[in-house]
Design a protein around this motif. Structure first.
Motif, PDB file in Angstrom:
ATOM      1  N   MET A  87       8.549  -4.644 -17.140  1.00  0.00           N
ATOM      2  CA  MET A  87       7.383  -4.065 -17.772  1.00  0.00           C
ATOM      3  C   MET A  87       6.872  -5.091 -18.785  1.00  0.00           C
ATOM      4  O   MET A  87       7.580  -5.524 -19.673  1.00  0.00           O
ATOM      5  N   GLY A  88       5.595  -5.438 -18.673  1.00  0.00           N
ATOM      6  CA  GLY A  88       5.027  -6.448 -19.542  1.00  0.00           C
ATOM      7  C   GLY A  88       4.509  -5.856 -20.841  1.00  0.00           C
ATOM      8  O   GLY A  88       4.434  -4.636 -21.028  1.00  0.00           O
ATOM      9  N   ILE A  89       4.146  -6.762 -21.743  1.00  0.00           N
ATOM     10  CA  ILE A  89       3.627  -6.344 -23.045  1.00  0.00           C
ATOM     11  C   ILE A  89       2.302  -5.601 -22.903  1.00  0.00           C
ATOM     12  O   ILE A  89       2.013  -4.680 -23.664  1.00  0.00           O
ATOM     13  N   GLY A  90       1.517  -5.959 -21.895  1.00  0.00           N
ATOM     14  CA  GLY A  90       0.238  -5.280 -21.662  1.00  0.00           C
ATOM     15  C   GLY A  90       0.428  -3.827 -21.283  1.00  0.00           C
ATOM     16  O   GLY A  90      -0.313  -2.947 -21.720  1.00  0.00           O
ATOM     17  N   ALA A  91       1.430  -3.552 -20.463  1.00  0.00           N
ATOM     18  CA  ALA A  91       1.703  -2.170 -20.046  1.00  0.00           C
ATOM     19  C   ALA A  91       2.185  -1.336 -21.231  1.00  0.00           C
ATOM     20  O   ALA A  91       1.820  -0.163 -21.385  1.00  0.00           O
ATOM     21  N   VAL A  92       3.015  -1.924 -22.087  1.00  0.00           N
ATOM     22  CA  VAL A  92       3.510  -1.212 -23.263  1.00  0.00           C
ATOM     23  C   VAL A  92       2.365  -0.903 -24.222  1.00  0.00           C
ATOM     24  O   VAL A  92       2.236   0.210 -24.735  1.00  0.00           O
ATOM     25  N   LEU A  93       1.504  -1.905 -24.452  1.00  0.00           N
ATOM     26  CA  LEU A  93       0.365  -1.688 -25.354  1.00  0.00           C
ATOM     27  C   LEU A  93      -0.608  -0.653 -24.795  1.00  0.00           C
ATOM     28  O   LEU A  93      -1.131   0.178 -25.548  1.00  0.00           O
ATOM     29  N   SER A  94      -0.830  -0.666 -23.506  1.00  0.00           N
ATOM     30  CA  SER A  94      -1.745   0.333 -22.928  1.00  0.00           C
ATOM     31  C   SER A  94      -1.135   1.730 -23.002  1.00  0.00           C
ATOM     32  O   SER A  94      -1.843   2.721 -23.202  1.00  0.00           O
ATOM     33  N   SER A  95       0.185   1.839 -22.861  1.00  0.00           N
ATOM     34  CA  SER A  95       0.844   3.141 -22.995  1.00  0.00           C
ATOM     35  C   SER A  95       0.746   3.656 -24.426  1.00  0.00           C
ATOM     36  O   SER A  95       0.462   4.836 -24.664  1.00  0.00           O
ATOM     37  N   ILE A  96       0.972   2.781 -25.393  1.00  0.00           N
ATOM     38  CA  ILE A  96       0.866   3.178 -26.801  1.00  0.00           C
ATOM     39  C   ILE A  96      -0.568   3.577 -27.125  1.00  0.00           C
ATOM     40  O   ILE A  96      -0.808   4.574 -27.810  1.00  0.00           O
ATOM     41  N   LEU A  97      -1.543   2.825 -26.619  1.00  0.00           N
ATOM     42  CA  LEU A  97      -2.952   3.158 -26.844  1.00  0.00           C
ATOM     43  C   LEU A  97      -3.299   4.514 -26.239  1.00  0.00           C
ATOM     44  O   LEU A  97      -4.001   5.314 -26.852  1.00  0.00           O
ATOM     45  N   ALA A  98      -2.775   4.793 -25.043  1.00  0.00           N
ATOM     46  CA  ALA A  98      -3.026   6.088 -24.401  1.00  0.00           C
ATOM     47  C   ALA A  98      -2.438   7.227 -25.231  1.00  0.00           C
ATOM     48  O   ALA A  98      -3.058   8.287 -25.392  1.00  0.00           O
ATOM     49  N   ILE A  99      -1.247   7.020 -25.790  1.00  0.00           N
ATOM     50  CA  ILE A  99      -0.617   8.050 -26.618  1.00  0.00           C
ATOM     51  C   ILE A  99      -1.422   8.277 -27.894  1.00  0.00           C
ATOM     52  O   ILE A  99      -1.649   9.419 -28.308  1.00  0.00           O
ATOM     53  N   VAL A 100      -1.880   7.217 -28.531  1.00  0.00           N
ATOM     54  CA  VAL A 100      -2.658   7.335 -29.762  1.00  0.00           C
ATOM     55  C   VAL A 100      -3.985   8.052 -29.487  1.00  0.00           C
ATOM     56  O   VAL A 100      -4.398   8.935 -30.257  1.00  0.00           O
ATOM     57  N   VAL A 101      -4.645   7.710 -28.377  1.00  0.00           N
ATOM     58  CA  VAL A 101      -5.912   8.372 -28.034  1.00  0.00           C
ATOM     59  C   VAL A 101      -5.673   9.851 -27.747  1.00  0.00           C
ATOM     60  O   VAL A 101      -6.430  10.714 -28.201  1.00  0.00           O
ATOM     61  N   ALA A 102      -4.607  10.177 -27.009  1.00  0.00           N
ATOM     62  CA  ALA A 102      -4.294  11.580 -26.712  1.00  0.00           C
ATOM     63  C   ALA A 102      -3.989  12.351 -27.987  1.00  0.00           C
ATOM     64  O   ALA A 102      -4.433  13.493 -28.163  1.00  0.00           O
ATOM     65  N   LEU A 103      -3.232  11.741 -28.901  1.00  0.00           N
ATOM     66  CA  LEU A 103      -2.914  12.393 -30.172  1.00  0.00           C
ATOM     67  C   LEU A 103      -4.178  12.635 -30.997  1.00  0.00           C
ATOM     68  O   LEU A 103      -4.355  13.716 -31.568  1.00  0.00           O
ATOM     69  N   ALA A 104      -5.062  11.635 -31.046  1.00  0.00           N
ATOM     70  CA  ALA A 104      -6.315  11.800 -31.785  1.00  0.00           C
ATOM     71  C   ALA A 104      -7.161  12.914 -31.167  1.00  0.00           C
ATOM     72  O   ALA A 104      -7.781  13.707 -31.888  1.00  0.00           O
ATOM     73  N   LEU A 105      -7.175  13.003 -29.839  1.00  0.00           N
ATOM     74  CA  LEU A 105      -7.937  14.054 -29.168  1.00  0.00           C
ATOM     75  C   LEU A 105      -7.366  15.439 -29.494  1.00  0.00           C
ATOM     76  O   LEU A 105      -8.115  16.369 -29.816  1.00  0.00           O
ATOM     77  N   VAL A 106      -6.051  15.581 -29.442  1.00  0.00           N
ATOM     78  CA  VAL A 106      -5.415  16.872 -29.746  1.00  0.00           C
ATOM     79  C   VAL A 106      -5.641  17.261 -31.203  1.00  0.00           C
ATOM     80  O   VAL A 106      -5.971  18.416 -31.511  1.00  0.00           O
ATOM     81  N   LEU A 107      -5.483  16.314 -32.134  1.00  0.00           N
ATOM     82  CA  LEU A 107      -5.712  16.617 -33.549  1.00  0.00           C
ATOM     83  C   LEU A 107      -7.171  16.979 -33.811  1.00  0.00           C
ATOM     84  O   LEU A 107      -7.462  17.883 -34.594  1.00  0.00           O
ATOM     85  N   GLY A 108      -8.094  16.296 -33.152  1.00  0.00           N
ATOM     86  CA  GLY A 108      -9.512  16.626 -33.301  1.00  0.00           C
ATOM     87  C   GLY A 108      -9.828  18.016 -32.777  1.00  0.00           C
ATOM     88  O   GLY A 108     -10.593  18.769 -33.387  1.00  0.00           O
ATOM     89  N   MET A 109      -9.238  18.373 -31.646  1.00  0.00           N
ATOM     90  CA  MET A 109      -9.459  19.719 -31.101  1.00  0.00           C
ATOM     91  C   MET A 109      -8.861  20.778 -32.017  1.00  0.00           C
ATOM     92  O   MET A 109      -9.469  21.839 -32.226  1.00  0.00           O
ATOM     93  N   ALA A 110      -7.679  20.521 -32.575  1.00  0.00           N
ATOM     94  CA  ALA A 110      -7.057  21.480 -33.496  1.00  0.00           C
ATOM     95  C   ALA A 110      -7.916  21.663 -34.739  1.00  0.00           C
ATOM     96  O   ALA A 110      -8.120  22.794 -35.202  1.00  0.00           O
ATOM     97  N   TRP A 111      -8.429  20.559 -35.281  1.00  0.00           N
ATOM     98  CA  TRP A 111      -9.305  20.656 -36.450  1.00  0.00           C
ATOM     99  C   TRP A 111     -10.551  21.467 -36.112  1.00  0.00           C
ATOM    100  O   TRP A 111     -10.997  22.299 -36.903  1.00  0.00           O
ATOM    101  N   GLY A 112     -11.135  21.240 -34.936  1.00  0.00           N
ATOM    102  CA  GLY A 112     -12.326  21.984 -34.526  1.00  0.00           C
ATOM    103  C   GLY A 112     -12.064  23.474 -34.395  1.00  0.00           C
ATOM    104  O   GLY A 112     -12.870  24.307 -34.808  1.00  0.00           O
ATOM    105  N   VAL A 113     -10.921  23.834 -33.832  1.00  0.00           N
ATOM    106  CA  VAL A 113     -10.584  25.253 -33.675  1.00  0.00           C
ATOM    107  C   VAL A 113     -10.363  25.895 -35.038  1.00  0.00           C
ATOM    108  O   VAL A 113     -10.830  27.017 -35.303  1.00  0.00           O
TER     109      VAL A 113
END
Length: 106
Positions: free
Chosen positions: A1-27
């Motif tokens: 597994m390369g560094i690019g795959a790890v960084l893209s996985s971390i970015l996906a997790i951060v984006v998903a977390l931001a989306l969930v927190l934004g939805m919770a704040w909206g509700v």
């Protein structure tokens, strides 16, 4: 597994977390607006409700004394599991007496 795959996985997790927190704040924001509408709070934050909570003091597990203001009149109400009782009333313009200083016990 390369560094690019790890960084893209971390970015996906951060984006998903931001989306969930934004939805919770909206509700939460939406529920607060709906609750304010049910309680009679105007859009500018001023209360239109005829009853305003001032203070509360617990007396037991399910008993408490509550100080409220309704249409300018201040009332002391006793609340238990089975009833609500008016204990004292002060007309508009009068304020409840200040509490006596606590006595020191030895």
């Amino acid at each position: 597994m390369g560094i690019g795959a790890v960084l893209s996985s971390i970015l996906a997790i951060v984006v998903a977390l931001a989306l969930v927190l934004g939805m919770a704040w909206g509700v939460i924001w939406l529920l607060k607006k709906l609750q304010d509408r049910q309680l009679g709070v105007a859009a500018n934050g001023e209360s239109e409700a005829p009853i305003r909570f001032l203070r509360s003091m617990p007396l037991g597990q399910r008993e408490r004394v509550v100080l409220i203001e309704a249409r300018g009149e201040t009332m002391l109400v006793g609340v238990t599991a089975g009833s609500v009782t008016l204990l004292a009333r002060w007309p508009e313009g009068q304020i409840p007496p200040k509490p006596l200083p606590a006595q020191v016990r030895f």
